[in-house]
Design a protein around this motif. Structure first.
Motif, PDB file in Angstrom:
ATOM      1  N   PHE A  48      57.679  -7.483  61.121  1.00 23.89           N
ATOM      2  CA  PHE A  48      58.461  -8.432  60.331  1.00 23.89           C
ATOM      3  C   PHE A  48      57.971  -9.865  60.500  1.00 23.89           C
ATOM      4  O   PHE A  48      58.121 -10.684  59.597  1.00 23.89           O
ATOM      5  CB  PHE A  48      59.947  -8.295  60.645  1.00 23.89           C
ATOM      6  CG  PHE A  48      60.519  -7.015  60.125  1.00 23.89           C
ATOM      7  CD1 PHE A  48      60.520  -6.732  58.761  1.00 23.89           C
ATOM      8  CD2 PHE A  48      61.026  -6.066  60.995  1.00 23.89           C
ATOM      9  CE1 PHE A  48      61.022  -5.532  58.273  1.00 23.89           C
ATOM     10  CE2 PHE A  48      61.542  -4.862  60.518  1.00 23.89           C
ATOM     11  CZ  PHE A  48      61.533  -4.595  59.156  1.00 23.89           C
ATOM     12  N   GLN A  51      55.645 -11.317  57.762  1.00 22.60           N
ATOM     13  CA  GLN A  51      56.232 -11.786  56.505  1.00 22.60           C
ATOM     14  C   GLN A  51      55.385 -11.392  55.299  1.00 22.60           C
ATOM     15  O   GLN A  51      54.983 -12.231  54.497  1.00 22.60           O
ATOM     16  CB  GLN A  51      56.460 -13.297  56.549  1.00 22.60           C
ATOM     17  CG  GLN A  51      57.415 -13.701  57.635  1.00 22.60           C
ATOM     18  CD  GLN A  51      57.678 -15.193  57.668  1.00 22.60           C
ATOM     19  OE1 GLN A  51      57.142 -15.972  56.907  1.00 22.60           O
ATOM     20  NE2 GLN A  51      58.551 -15.587  58.581  1.00 22.60           N
ATOM     21  N   GLY A  53      56.327  -9.183  52.884  1.00 19.40           N
ATOM     22  CA  GLY A  53      57.097  -8.793  51.711  1.00 19.40           C
ATOM     23  C   GLY A  53      57.343  -7.298  51.639  1.00 19.40           C
ATOM     24  O   GLY A  53      58.127  -6.843  50.818  1.00 19.40           O
ATOM     25  N   CYS A  54      56.684  -6.526  52.476  1.00 18.56           N
ATOM     26  CA  CYS A  54      56.934  -5.086  52.513  1.00 18.56           C
ATOM     27  C   CYS A  54      58.324  -4.849  53.098  1.00 18.56           C
ATOM     28  O   CYS A  54      58.693  -5.476  54.091  1.00 18.56           O
ATOM     29  CB  CYS A  54      55.902  -4.369  53.379  1.00 18.56           C
ATOM     30  SG  CYS A  54      54.263  -4.307  52.673  1.00 18.56           S
ATOM     31  N   GLN A  55      59.050  -3.953  52.490  1.00 18.57           N
ATOM     32  CA  GLN A  55      60.406  -3.666  52.939  1.00 18.57           C
ATOM     33  C   GLN A  55      60.508  -2.411  53.794  1.00 18.57           C
ATOM     34  O   GLN A  55      61.585  -2.077  54.253  1.00 18.57           O
ATOM     35  CB  GLN A  55      61.331  -3.536  51.722  1.00 18.57           C
ATOM     36  CG  GLN A  55      61.421  -4.804  50.907  1.00 18.57           C
ATOM     37  CD  GLN A  55      61.976  -5.968  51.709  1.00 18.57           C
ATOM     38  OE1 GLN A  55      62.997  -5.850  52.371  1.00 18.57           O
ATOM     39  NE2 GLN A  55      61.291  -7.094  51.663  1.00 18.57           N
ATOM     40  N   GLY A  56      59.421  -1.694  53.938  1.00 22.69           N
ATOM     41  CA  GLY A  56      59.484  -0.455  54.710  1.00 22.69           C
ATOM     42  C   GLY A  56      58.116  -0.015  55.177  1.00 22.69           C
ATOM     43  O   GLY A  56      57.159  -0.774  55.174  1.00 22.69           O
ATOM     44  N   CYS A  70      51.565  -1.795  51.057  1.00 20.14           N
ATOM     45  CA  CYS A  70      52.945  -1.349  51.245  1.00 20.14           C
ATOM     46  C   CYS A  70      53.094   0.066  50.697  1.00 20.14           C
ATOM     47  O   CYS A  70      52.782   0.309  49.535  1.00 20.14           O
ATOM     48  CB  CYS A  70      53.912  -2.266  50.506  1.00 20.14           C
ATOM     49  SG  CYS A  70      53.865  -3.986  51.033  1.00 20.14           S
TER      50      CYS A  70
END
Length: 109
Positions: A48, A51, A53-56, A70
């Motif tokens: 994280f 930073q 922008g990947c959420q998973g 991603c």
């Protein structure tokens, strides 16, 4: 070159990518650093902190080129990423082949 794969132990997409990860390491002689993030807070914080922008997961990060992937991707995209190339640009170095011919015909329509 530092190539990192952030993954989750129970992530089905992460497991889907394993054969491609192994193929990549063998074919182009690179090593993926695999960091589990669902059960490891330190690895999650590292992911994280980038930073991206990947959420998973899976999330791939090339420390040299700063290029991020991603999610699950096909092998050619993964290979371009590992080489530090733009993974979203297909290789168009097929001078004179059917692929380029199709592009030429399309432009002339």
């Amino acid at each position: 070159m530092a190539l990192i794969k952030f993954y989750g132990e129970q992530c089905s997409f992460c497991h889907q990518m394993e054969p491609l990860d192994d193929r990549l390491e063998k074919e182009i002689g690179v090593k993926l650093e695999r960091l589990e993030v669902w059960g490891n807070e330190e690895n999650a914080n590292k992911m994280f902190s980038l930073q991206t922008g990947c959420q998973g997961v899976p999330m791939y990060y090339n420390e040299d080129s700063k290029v991020v992937l991603c999610g699950a991707v096909d092998y050619e995209v993964l290979k371009r990423w590992a080489k530090g190339e733009d993974p979203n640009q297909p290789d168009h170095s097929h001078e004179g082949d059917e692929h380029n011919q199709a592009h030429s015909e399309h432009k002339n329509v």
